[in-house]
Write a protein that holds these residues in place. Structure first.
Motif, short mmCIF file in Angstrom:
data_model
loop_
_atom_site.label_atom_id
_atom_site.label_comp_id
_atom_site.label_asym_id
_atom_site.label_seq_id
_atom_site.Cartn_x
_atom_site.Cartn_y
_atom_site.Cartn_z
N LYS A 219 14.76 -6.92 7.53
CA LYS A 219 14.32 -6.31 8.82
C LYS A 219 15.12 -5.28 9.40
O LYS A 219 16.08 -4.73 8.93
N GLY A 220 14.41 -4.42 9.67
CA GLY A 220 15.08 -3.38 10.33
C GLY A 220 14.93 -1.88 9.33
O GLY A 220 15.39 -0.49 9.39
N GLU A 221 14.77 -2.02 8.26
CA GLU A 221 14.57 -1.59 6.94
C GLU A 221 12.88 -0.62 7.07
O GLU A 221 12.00 -1.51 7.41
N TRP A 222 12.95 0.28 5.74
CA TRP A 222 11.85 1.03 5.87
C TRP A 222 10.97 0.56 4.17
O TRP A 222 12.04 -0.28 3.65
N ALA A 223 9.93 0.31 4.51
CA ALA A 223 9.18 -0.79 3.67
C ALA A 223 7.28 -0.15 3.47
O ALA A 223 7.28 0.82 4.72
N LEU A 224 6.87 -0.24 2.41
CA LEU A 224 5.41 -0.10 1.95
C LEU A 224 4.85 -0.98 3.07
O LEU A 224 5.13 -2.27 3.49
N PRO A 225 3.76 -0.74 3.40
CA PRO A 225 3.07 -1.75 4.57
C PRO A 225 2.35 -2.51 3.51
O PRO A 225 2.15 -1.87 2.52
N HIS B 266 10.16 -1.48 -3.94
CA HIS B 266 9.24 -0.20 -3.34
C HIS B 266 9.73 1.07 -3.77
O HIS B 266 8.89 2.12 -3.64
N PRO B 267 10.91 1.37 -4.09
CA PRO B 267 11.13 3.05 -5.12
C PRO B 267 10.17 2.80 -5.96
O PRO B 267 9.39 4.05 -6.41
N GLU B 268 10.07 1.87 -6.90
CA GLU B 268 9.54 2.14 -8.14
C GLU B 268 7.66 1.64 -8.00
O GLU B 268 7.22 2.62 -8.83
N ILE B 269 7.58 1.36 -7.11
CA ILE B 269 6.25 1.38 -6.61
C ILE B 269 5.58 2.33 -5.87
O ILE B 269 4.87 3.38 -6.33
N VAL B 270 6.45 3.41 -5.22
CA VAL B 270 5.95 4.52 -4.74
C VAL B 270 6.22 5.48 -6.10
O VAL B 270 4.98 6.97 -6.99
N GLU B 271 7.42 5.20 -7.01
CA GLU B 271 7.52 5.95 -7.86
C GLU B 271 5.77 6.58 -8.97
O GLU B 271 5.23 7.19 -9.80
N MET B 272 5.90 4.49 -9.13
CA MET B 272 4.11 4.23 -9.91
C MET B 272 2.71 5.41 -9.56
O MET B 272 1.98 5.49 -10.56
N ALA B 273 3.11 5.32 -8.24
CA ALA B 273 1.43 5.60 -8.11
C ALA B 273 1.63 7.17 -7.65
O ALA B 273 0.77 7.81 -8.04
N CYS C 8 0.54 -0.99 -0.47
CA CYS C 8 0.18 -0.05 0.25
C CYS C 8 1.03 1.92 -0.28
O CYS C 8 1.44 1.05 0.71
N VAL C 9 0.53 2.01 -1.02
CA VAL C 9 2.00 3.67 -1.15
C VAL C 9 0.29 4.43 -0.08
O VAL C 9 -0.96 4.72 -1.14
#
Lengths: 229, 229
Positions: free
Chosen positions: A39-45, A131-138, A16-17
Protein backbone atom coordinates in the motif's frame (compact mmCIF):
# COMPACT_ATOMS: atom_id res chain seq x y z
CA UNK A 1 -20.09 -36.74 -12.45
CA UNK A 2 -18.07 -33.70 -11.56
CA UNK A 3 -14.82 -32.86 -13.31
CA UNK A 4 -13.86 -30.15 -10.88
CA UNK A 5 -10.23 -30.09 -9.91
CA UNK A 6 -10.11 -30.56 -6.15
CA UNK A 7 -6.59 -29.40 -5.25
CA UNK A 8 -5.64 -26.03 -3.71
CA UNK A 9 -5.46 -23.35 -6.36
CA UNK A 10 -3.73 -20.02 -6.64
CA UNK A 11 -5.16 -16.71 -7.77
CA UNK A 12 -4.77 -15.20 -11.22
CA UNK A 13 -4.00 -11.56 -12.02
CA UNK A 14 -3.11 -9.41 -15.02
CA UNK A 15 -0.51 -6.62 -15.05
CA UNK A 16 -0.05 -3.98 -17.75
CA UNK A 17 3.22 -2.37 -18.83
CA UNK A 18 2.15 0.70 -20.80
CA UNK A 19 5.06 2.53 -22.41
CA UNK A 20 4.54 6.10 -23.52
CA UNK A 21 6.51 8.09 -26.05
CA UNK A 22 5.93 11.84 -26.21
CA UNK A 23 8.84 12.90 -28.36
CA UNK A 24 11.31 12.72 -25.47
CA UNK A 25 12.31 9.52 -23.70
CA UNK A 26 10.34 6.38 -23.05
CA UNK A 27 7.92 6.50 -20.13
CA UNK A 28 6.04 3.87 -18.11
CA UNK A 29 2.57 4.27 -16.60
CA UNK A 30 2.44 3.40 -12.89
CA UNK A 31 -0.20 3.51 -10.20
CA UNK A 32 0.16 4.11 -6.49
CA UNK A 33 -1.34 1.17 -4.66
CA UNK A 34 -4.34 2.06 -2.50
CA UNK A 35 -4.55 -1.34 -0.81
CA UNK A 36 -2.23 -3.84 0.89
CA UNK A 37 0.18 -5.40 0.20
CA UNK A 38 2.63 -2.66 -0.82
CA UNK A 39 0.00 0.00 0.00
CA UNK A 40 1.32 3.43 -0.94
CA UNK A 41 3.98 2.02 -3.28
CA UNK A 42 4.16 2.29 -7.05
CA UNK A 43 3.21 -0.69 -9.18
CA UNK A 44 1.98 -1.66 -12.62
CA UNK A 45 -1.76 -1.24 -13.19
CA UNK A 46 -3.46 -4.61 -12.88
CA UNK A 47 -5.55 -6.84 -10.68
CA UNK A 48 -7.45 -10.07 -10.28
CA UNK A 49 -9.05 -11.81 -13.26
CA UNK A 50 -12.77 -12.44 -12.85
CA UNK A 51 -13.82 -16.00 -13.41
CA UNK A 52 -16.16 -15.06 -16.28
CA UNK A 53 -13.88 -12.71 -18.27
CA UNK A 54 -11.08 -13.45 -20.73
CA UNK A 55 -7.49 -12.48 -19.90
CA UNK A 56 -7.52 -9.70 -22.51
CA UNK A 57 -10.75 -8.33 -21.07
CA UNK A 58 -9.31 -8.39 -17.56
CA UNK A 59 -6.21 -6.46 -18.69
CA UNK A 60 -8.30 -3.81 -20.50
CA UNK A 61 -10.69 -3.50 -17.55
CA UNK A 62 -7.98 -3.16 -14.91
CA UNK A 63 -6.06 -0.61 -16.99
CA UNK A 64 -9.22 1.42 -17.52
CA UNK A 65 -10.33 1.21 -13.88
CA UNK A 66 -6.97 2.11 -12.38
CA UNK A 67 -5.71 4.70 -14.86
CA UNK A 68 -8.62 5.79 -17.08
CA UNK A 69 -6.85 4.58 -20.24
CA UNK A 70 -9.21 3.03 -22.76
CA UNK A 71 -8.89 1.54 -26.23
CA UNK A 72 -5.22 0.73 -25.78
CA UNK A 73 -3.90 -2.14 -27.88
CA UNK A 74 -2.53 -4.50 -25.23
CA UNK A 75 -0.43 -7.44 -26.31
CA UNK A 76 0.23 -10.43 -24.08
CA UNK A 77 3.84 -10.44 -22.89
CA UNK A 78 4.57 -13.36 -20.54
CA UNK A 79 3.09 -15.12 -17.53
CA UNK A 80 4.92 -14.74 -14.24
CA UNK A 81 4.33 -17.55 -11.80
CA UNK A 82 7.19 -18.05 -9.35
CA UNK A 83 5.78 -19.25 -6.02
CA UNK A 84 6.42 -16.47 -3.51
CA UNK A 85 6.22 -13.57 -5.99
CA UNK A 86 3.20 -12.29 -4.03
CA UNK A 87 3.34 -12.18 -0.20
CA UNK A 88 -0.36 -13.08 0.08
CA UNK A 89 -0.40 -16.50 -1.50
CA UNK A 90 0.29 -18.15 -4.85
CA UNK A 91 -0.59 -15.56 -7.48
CA UNK A 92 0.16 -16.10 -11.16
CA UNK A 93 0.12 -12.95 -13.28
CA UNK A 94 -0.38 -12.69 -17.03
CA UNK A 95 1.50 -9.57 -18.12
CA UNK A 96 0.51 -7.37 -21.07
CA UNK A 97 2.30 -4.49 -22.74
CA UNK A 98 1.48 -1.56 -24.99
CA UNK A 99 3.15 1.52 -26.45
CA UNK A 100 1.02 4.66 -26.67
CA UNK A 101 1.23 8.40 -27.16
CA UNK A 102 0.51 9.75 -23.65
CA UNK A 103 -0.99 13.03 -24.88
CA UNK A 104 -4.02 11.35 -26.43
CA UNK A 105 -5.13 9.81 -23.13
CA UNK A 106 -6.89 11.32 -20.15
CA UNK A 107 -5.62 9.82 -16.92
CA UNK A 108 -7.69 9.29 -13.84
CA UNK A 109 -6.77 6.97 -10.96
CA UNK A 110 -9.59 4.96 -9.33
CA UNK A 111 -10.59 1.67 -7.64
CA UNK A 112 -7.48 0.10 -6.06
CA UNK A 113 -5.17 2.93 -7.23
CA UNK A 114 -4.66 6.23 -5.39
CA UNK A 115 -2.73 7.86 -8.20
CA UNK A 116 -1.62 7.17 -11.77
CA UNK A 117 1.44 8.81 -13.33
CA UNK A 118 3.95 8.54 -16.14
CA UNK A 119 7.55 7.93 -15.04
CA UNK A 120 10.72 8.07 -17.11
CA UNK A 121 11.84 4.49 -17.77
CA UNK A 122 15.33 5.53 -16.66
CA UNK A 123 14.08 6.88 -13.34
CA UNK A 124 11.47 4.49 -12.05
CA UNK A 125 10.61 4.53 -8.35
CA UNK A 126 10.81 1.35 -6.30
CA UNK A 127 8.17 -1.04 -7.60
CA UNK A 128 5.99 -3.57 -5.77
CA UNK A 129 6.14 -7.36 -6.29
CA UNK A 130 8.34 -8.61 -9.17
CA UNK A 131 7.23 -5.64 -11.29
CA UNK A 132 10.82 -4.49 -12.04
CA UNK A 133 11.33 -7.85 -13.77
CA UNK A 134 8.07 -7.47 -15.72
CA UNK A 135 9.02 -3.95 -16.89
CA UNK A 136 12.46 -5.21 -17.95
CA UNK A 137 11.00 -8.05 -19.98
CA UNK A 138 8.48 -5.72 -21.63
CA UNK A 139 11.25 -3.30 -22.61
CA UNK A 140 13.29 -6.16 -24.03
CA UNK A 141 10.28 -7.36 -26.05
CA UNK A 142 9.66 -3.84 -27.33
CA UNK A 143 13.27 -3.53 -28.50
CA UNK A 144 13.02 -6.91 -30.20
CA UNK A 145 9.76 -5.96 -31.90
CA UNK A 146 11.24 -2.79 -33.30
CA UNK A 147 13.83 -4.92 -35.07
CA UNK A 148 11.33 -6.72 -37.23
CA UNK A 149 8.17 -4.66 -37.28
CA UNK A 150 7.92 -0.96 -38.02
CA UNK A 151 5.82 -0.40 -34.90
CA UNK A 152 7.21 3.07 -34.58
CA UNK A 153 4.98 4.47 -37.28
CA UNK A 154 1.80 3.65 -35.46
CA UNK A 155 2.94 5.61 -32.43
CA UNK A 156 3.84 8.89 -33.94
CA UNK A 157 1.37 11.64 -34.71
CA UNK A 158 -0.19 11.24 -38.13
CA UNK A 159 2.45 13.52 -39.63
CA UNK A 160 6.02 13.32 -38.45
CA UNK A 161 9.51 14.33 -39.44
CA UNK A 162 12.39 11.88 -39.82
CA UNK A 163 13.97 13.38 -36.68
CA UNK A 164 10.85 12.59 -34.68
CA UNK A 165 10.92 9.01 -35.99
CA UNK A 166 14.59 8.72 -35.07
CA UNK A 167 13.92 9.99 -31.52
CA UNK A 168 11.36 7.22 -31.08
CA UNK A 169 13.78 4.53 -32.22
CA UNK A 170 16.53 5.92 -30.02
CA UNK A 171 14.18 6.04 -27.02
CA UNK A 172 13.09 2.42 -27.43
CA UNK A 173 16.49 1.01 -28.33
CA UNK A 174 18.26 3.15 -25.74
CA UNK A 175 21.15 3.96 -28.08
CA UNK A 176 21.94 6.92 -30.34
CA UNK A 177 21.59 6.14 -34.04
CA UNK A 178 23.58 7.60 -36.88
CA UNK A 179 21.32 10.14 -38.62
CA UNK A 180 22.50 9.43 -42.15
CA UNK A 181 22.29 5.64 -41.85
CA UNK A 182 18.94 5.81 -40.11
CA UNK A 183 17.42 7.94 -42.87
CA UNK A 184 18.85 5.78 -45.60
CA UNK A 185 17.52 2.58 -44.01
CA UNK A 186 14.09 3.98 -43.17
CA UNK A 187 13.57 5.44 -46.62
CA UNK A 188 14.74 2.27 -48.33
CA UNK A 189 11.68 0.47 -46.95
CA UNK A 190 9.38 2.69 -48.95
CA UNK A 191 6.86 2.97 -46.10
CA UNK A 192 6.89 6.76 -45.89
CA UNK A 193 4.71 9.04 -47.96
CA UNK A 194 6.19 12.56 -48.17
CA UNK A 195 3.67 15.36 -47.55
CA UNK A 196 3.48 18.85 -49.02
CA UNK A 197 3.57 20.30 -45.51
CA UNK A 198 6.72 21.17 -43.62
CA UNK A 199 7.34 21.15 -39.90
CA UNK A 200 8.80 24.36 -38.46
CA UNK A 201 10.32 23.94 -35.01
CA UNK A 202 12.70 26.55 -33.66
CA UNK A 203 15.49 28.13 -35.67
CA UNK A 204 16.15 25.13 -37.95
CA UNK A 205 15.09 25.04 -41.52
CA UNK A 206 11.62 23.52 -41.94
CA UNK A 207 11.63 19.71 -41.91
CA UNK A 208 9.86 17.55 -44.46
CA UNK A 209 6.83 15.80 -42.97
CA UNK A 210 5.82 12.25 -43.80
CA UNK A 211 2.96 9.91 -43.19
CA UNK A 212 3.07 6.17 -42.86
CA UNK A 213 1.80 3.91 -45.69
CA UNK A 214 -0.26 1.21 -43.93
CA UNK A 215 -1.08 -0.70 -47.16
CA UNK A 216 2.56 -1.01 -48.07
CA UNK A 217 3.27 -2.11 -44.50
CA UNK A 218 0.67 -4.89 -44.66
CA UNK A 219 2.14 -6.03 -47.96
CA UNK A 220 5.67 -6.21 -46.53
CA UNK A 221 4.46 -7.84 -43.34
CA UNK A 222 2.78 -10.61 -45.35
CA UNK A 223 6.18 -11.34 -46.91
CA UNK A 224 7.78 -11.84 -43.48
CA UNK A 225 9.71 -8.62 -43.90
CA UNK A 226 12.32 -7.66 -41.28
CA UNK A 227 12.61 -4.00 -40.48
CA UNK A 228 16.27 -3.89 -39.64
CA UNK A 229 17.64 -0.56 -38.42
CA UNK B 1 -5.07 -9.37 8.73
CA UNK B 2 -5.57 -11.72 5.81
CA UNK B 3 -4.82 -10.68 2.27
CA UNK B 4 -6.40 -13.71 0.68
CA UNK B 5 -8.46 -13.01 -2.38
CA UNK B 6 -11.99 -14.19 -1.62
CA UNK B 7 -13.57 -14.46 -5.08
CA UNK B 8 -14.18 -17.65 -7.08
CA UNK B 9 -11.03 -18.74 -8.85
CA UNK B 10 -10.28 -20.86 -11.87
CA UNK B 11 -7.75 -23.63 -12.21
CA UNK B 12 -4.32 -23.30 -13.83
CA UNK B 13 -2.71 -25.77 -16.20
CA UNK B 14 0.33 -26.03 -18.47
CA UNK B 15 0.38 -27.53 -21.97
CA UNK B 16 3.46 -28.46 -24.00
CA UNK B 17 3.83 -28.30 -27.78
CA UNK B 18 6.91 -30.40 -28.50
CA UNK B 19 7.94 -30.33 -32.16
CA UNK B 20 10.22 -33.02 -33.44
CA UNK B 21 12.43 -33.01 -36.50
CA UNK B 22 13.95 -36.29 -37.62
CA UNK B 23 15.19 -35.32 -41.06
CA UNK B 24 11.74 -35.62 -42.63
CA UNK B 25 8.84 -33.33 -41.82
CA UNK B 26 7.94 -31.59 -38.60
CA UNK B 27 6.20 -33.73 -35.98
CA UNK B 28 4.21 -32.98 -32.82
CA UNK B 29 4.19 -35.07 -29.66
CA UNK B 30 0.66 -35.97 -28.50
CA UNK B 31 -0.80 -38.04 -25.72
CA UNK B 32 -4.02 -40.03 -25.62
CA UNK B 33 -6.07 -38.83 -22.69
CA UNK B 34 -6.71 -41.46 -20.04
CA UNK B 35 -9.22 -39.38 -18.10
CA UNK B 36 -12.29 -37.25 -18.78
CA UNK B 37 -12.98 -34.85 -20.36
CA UNK B 38 -12.04 -35.95 -23.90
CA UNK B 39 -11.04 -39.39 -22.55
CA UNK B 40 -9.52 -41.46 -25.36
CA UNK B 41 -8.82 -38.40 -27.54
CA UNK B 42 -5.45 -36.96 -28.50
CA UNK B 43 -4.19 -33.84 -26.76
CA UNK B 44 -1.03 -31.95 -25.87
CA UNK B 45 0.87 -33.27 -22.84
CA UNK B 46 0.07 -31.10 -19.83
CA UNK B 47 -1.89 -30.82 -16.63
CA UNK B 48 -2.62 -28.88 -13.48
CA UNK B 49 0.00 -26.66 -11.86
CA UNK B 50 0.69 -27.50 -8.24
CA UNK B 51 0.39 -24.61 -5.86
CA UNK B 52 4.02 -24.92 -4.72
CA UNK B 53 5.77 -25.31 -8.10
CA UNK B 54 6.77 -22.73 -10.70
CA UNK B 55 5.15 -22.76 -14.15
CA UNK B 56 8.35 -23.98 -15.79
CA UNK B 57 8.62 -26.81 -13.25
CA UNK B 58 5.00 -27.80 -13.86
CA UNK B 59 5.57 -27.94 -17.63
CA UNK B 60 8.71 -30.08 -17.26
CA UNK B 61 7.01 -32.37 -14.74
CA UNK B 62 3.87 -32.92 -16.82
CA UNK B 63 5.88 -33.57 -19.98
CA UNK B 64 8.05 -36.07 -18.15
CA UNK B 65 5.14 -37.81 -16.43
CA UNK B 66 2.96 -38.13 -19.51
CA UNK B 67 5.56 -38.86 -22.19
CA UNK B 68 8.84 -39.77 -20.48
CA UNK B 69 10.66 -36.82 -22.11
CA UNK B 70 13.22 -35.21 -19.80
CA UNK B 71 15.70 -32.37 -20.06
CA UNK B 72 13.80 -30.69 -22.90
CA UNK B 73 14.31 -26.93 -23.18
CA UNK B 74 10.75 -25.63 -22.93
CA UNK B 75 10.07 -21.99 -23.72
CA UNK B 76 6.91 -20.21 -22.61
CA UNK B 77 4.63 -19.55 -25.59
CA UNK B 78 1.39 -17.84 -24.56
CA UNK B 79 -1.35 -18.13 -21.96
CA UNK B 80 -4.75 -19.27 -23.14
CA UNK B 81 -7.63 -18.14 -20.98
CA UNK B 82 -10.91 -17.85 -22.86
CA UNK B 83 -13.77 -18.72 -20.51
CA UNK B 84 -15.32 -21.93 -21.82
CA UNK B 85 -12.12 -23.39 -23.32
CA UNK B 86 -12.45 -26.27 -20.83
CA UNK B 87 -15.85 -27.96 -20.31
CA UNK B 88 -15.15 -28.52 -16.60
CA UNK B 89 -14.81 -24.97 -15.37
CA UNK B 90 -12.61 -21.93 -15.89
CA UNK B 91 -9.15 -23.25 -16.70
CA UNK B 92 -6.33 -20.97 -17.79
CA UNK B 93 -3.42 -22.73 -19.49
CA UNK B 94 0.14 -21.51 -19.84
CA UNK B 95 1.48 -23.07 -23.03
CA UNK B 96 5.13 -24.00 -23.63
CA UNK B 97 6.91 -25.15 -26.75
CA UNK B 98 10.13 -26.91 -27.70
CA UNK B 99 11.83 -28.35 -30.75
CA UNK B 100 13.74 -31.61 -30.28
CA UNK B 101 15.30 -34.50 -32.15
CA UNK B 102 12.86 -37.37 -31.48
CA UNK B 103 15.47 -40.11 -31.80
CA UNK B 104 17.33 -39.02 -28.66
CA UNK B 105 14.30 -39.47 -26.41
CA UNK B 106 12.75 -42.59 -24.96
CA UNK B 107 8.98 -42.27 -24.86
CA UNK B 108 6.79 -43.82 -22.23
CA UNK B 109 3.19 -42.78 -21.51
CA UNK B 110 2.06 -42.68 -17.89
CA UNK B 111 -0.16 -40.96 -15.28
CA UNK B 112 -3.11 -39.31 -17.07
CA UNK B 113 -1.94 -40.44 -20.53
CA UNK B 114 -2.70 -43.86 -22.07
CA UNK B 115 -0.34 -43.41 -24.98
CA UNK B 116 2.24 -40.94 -26.32
CA UNK B 117 3.11 -40.67 -30.02
CA UNK B 118 4.67 -38.43 -32.63
CA UNK B 119 2.29 -37.22 -35.35
CA UNK B 120 3.09 -35.41 -38.58
CA UNK B 121 2.17 -31.77 -38.15
CA UNK B 122 0.34 -31.97 -41.49
CA UNK B 123 -1.75 -34.93 -40.37
CA UNK B 124 -2.77 -34.31 -36.79
CA UNK B 125 -5.75 -36.21 -35.40
CA UNK B 126 -8.65 -34.36 -33.83
CA UNK B 127 -7.36 -32.62 -30.70
CA UNK B 128 -9.06 -31.97 -27.35
CA UNK B 129 -9.84 -28.50 -25.94
CA UNK B 130 -8.44 -25.51 -27.88
CA UNK B 131 -5.25 -27.49 -28.55
CA UNK B 132 -5.42 -26.95 -32.35
CA UNK B 133 -5.13 -23.22 -31.68
CA UNK B 134 -2.19 -23.75 -29.31
CA UNK B 135 -0.35 -25.91 -31.88
CA UNK B 136 -0.99 -23.30 -34.56
CA UNK B 137 0.42 -20.49 -32.43
CA UNK B 138 3.46 -22.57 -31.49
CA UNK B 139 4.16 -23.31 -35.16
CA UNK B 140 3.84 -19.62 -36.00
CA UNK B 141 6.27 -18.72 -33.19
CA UNK B 142 8.73 -21.33 -34.38
CA UNK B 143 8.64 -19.95 -37.93
CA UNK B 144 9.17 -16.44 -36.54
CA UNK B 145 12.07 -17.58 -34.39
CA UNK B 146 13.82 -19.22 -37.30
CA UNK B 147 13.87 -15.83 -39.00
CA UNK B 148 16.06 -14.18 -36.43
CA UNK B 149 17.82 -16.94 -34.51
CA UNK B 150 19.71 -19.85 -36.01
CA UNK B 151 17.83 -22.32 -33.84
CA UNK B 152 18.16 -24.91 -36.52
CA UNK B 153 21.74 -25.69 -35.69
CA UNK B 154 20.97 -26.83 -32.19
CA UNK B 155 18.49 -29.36 -33.48
CA UNK B 156 20.54 -31.21 -35.97
CA UNK B 157 22.91 -34.01 -35.13
CA UNK B 158 26.37 -32.77 -34.21
CA UNK B 159 27.51 -33.19 -37.81
CA UNK B 160 25.19 -32.34 -40.66
CA UNK B 161 25.21 -31.63 -44.35
CA UNK B 162 23.80 -28.45 -45.89
CA UNK B 163 20.95 -30.53 -47.36
CA UNK B 164 19.97 -31.71 -43.88
CA UNK B 165 20.00 -28.13 -42.65
CA UNK B 166 17.86 -27.06 -45.58
CA UNK B 167 15.32 -29.86 -44.91
CA UNK B 168 14.94 -28.55 -41.36
CA UNK B 169 14.29 -24.98 -42.54
CA UNK B 170 11.83 -26.20 -45.15
CA UNK B 171 10.02 -28.33 -42.58
CA UNK B 172 9.61 -25.46 -40.12
CA UNK B 173 8.82 -22.77 -42.67
CA UNK B 174 6.59 -25.10 -44.70
CA UNK B 175 7.93 -23.85 -48.03
CA UNK B 176 10.59 -25.12 -50.43
CA UNK B 177 13.77 -23.01 -50.46
CA UNK B 178 16.07 -22.39 -53.37
CA UNK B 179 19.16 -24.55 -52.80
CA UNK B 180 21.68 -22.06 -54.17
CA UNK B 181 20.31 -19.05 -52.27
CA UNK B 182 19.95 -21.04 -49.08
CA UNK B 183 23.56 -22.19 -49.16
CA UNK B 184 24.83 -18.72 -49.98
CA UNK B 185 22.90 -17.15 -47.12
CA UNK B 186 23.74 -19.80 -44.56
CA UNK B 187 27.43 -19.76 -45.36
CA UNK B 188 27.57 -15.96 -45.33
CA UNK B 189 26.84 -16.05 -41.59
CA UNK B 190 30.06 -17.84 -40.90
CA UNK B 191 28.46 -20.12 -38.31
CA UNK B 192 29.45 -23.39 -39.92
CA UNK B 193 32.73 -25.17 -39.38
CA UNK B 194 33.51 -27.58 -42.26
CA UNK B 195 34.68 -31.03 -41.15
CA UNK B 196 37.12 -33.41 -42.77
CA UNK B 197 34.44 -36.09 -42.84
CA UNK B 198 31.96 -36.58 -45.65
CA UNK B 199 28.44 -37.93 -45.50
CA UNK B 200 27.65 -40.74 -47.91
CA UNK B 201 23.96 -41.37 -48.45
CA UNK B 202 22.77 -43.33 -51.43
CA UNK B 203 24.09 -42.91 -54.95
CA UNK B 204 24.94 -39.19 -54.64
CA UNK B 205 28.46 -37.95 -54.33
CA UNK B 206 29.53 -37.64 -50.67
CA UNK B 207 28.33 -34.44 -49.00
CA UNK B 208 30.52 -32.14 -46.96
CA UNK B 209 29.68 -32.29 -43.27
CA UNK B 210 29.66 -29.26 -40.98
CA UNK B 211 29.36 -28.51 -37.35
CA UNK B 212 27.87 -25.44 -35.75
CA UNK B 213 30.09 -22.75 -34.16
CA UNK B 214 28.39 -21.89 -30.85
CA UNK B 215 30.94 -19.18 -29.88
CA UNK B 216 30.41 -17.34 -33.13
CA UNK B 217 26.67 -17.67 -32.63
CA UNK B 218 26.83 -16.10 -29.16
CA UNK B 219 28.91 -13.27 -30.56
CA UNK B 220 26.41 -12.55 -33.34
CA UNK B 221 23.46 -12.90 -30.99
CA UNK B 222 24.98 -10.27 -28.68
CA UNK B 223 24.99 -7.89 -31.64
CA UNK B 224 21.24 -8.37 -32.20
CA UNK B 225 21.95 -10.30 -35.36
CA UNK B 226 19.07 -11.35 -37.61
CA UNK B 227 19.39 -14.71 -39.28
CA UNK B 228 17.43 -13.95 -42.42
CA UNK B 229 16.90 -16.81 -44.86
Amino acid sequence: MSYTYQYPRGALTVDCVVFGFDGGGLKVLLIKRGIAPFKGEWALPGGFVKVEESLDEAARRELQEETGLERVFLEQLYTFGEPGRDPRERVVSVAYFALVRPEVYQMRAATDADDAQWFDLDELPRLAFDHPEIVEMAHQRLRGKLRYEPIGFELLAEKFSLSQLQYLYEAVLGVPLDKRNFRKKVQSYDLLIPLEEKHRDGPHRPAQLFKFDPDKYQELKGKGFLFEI
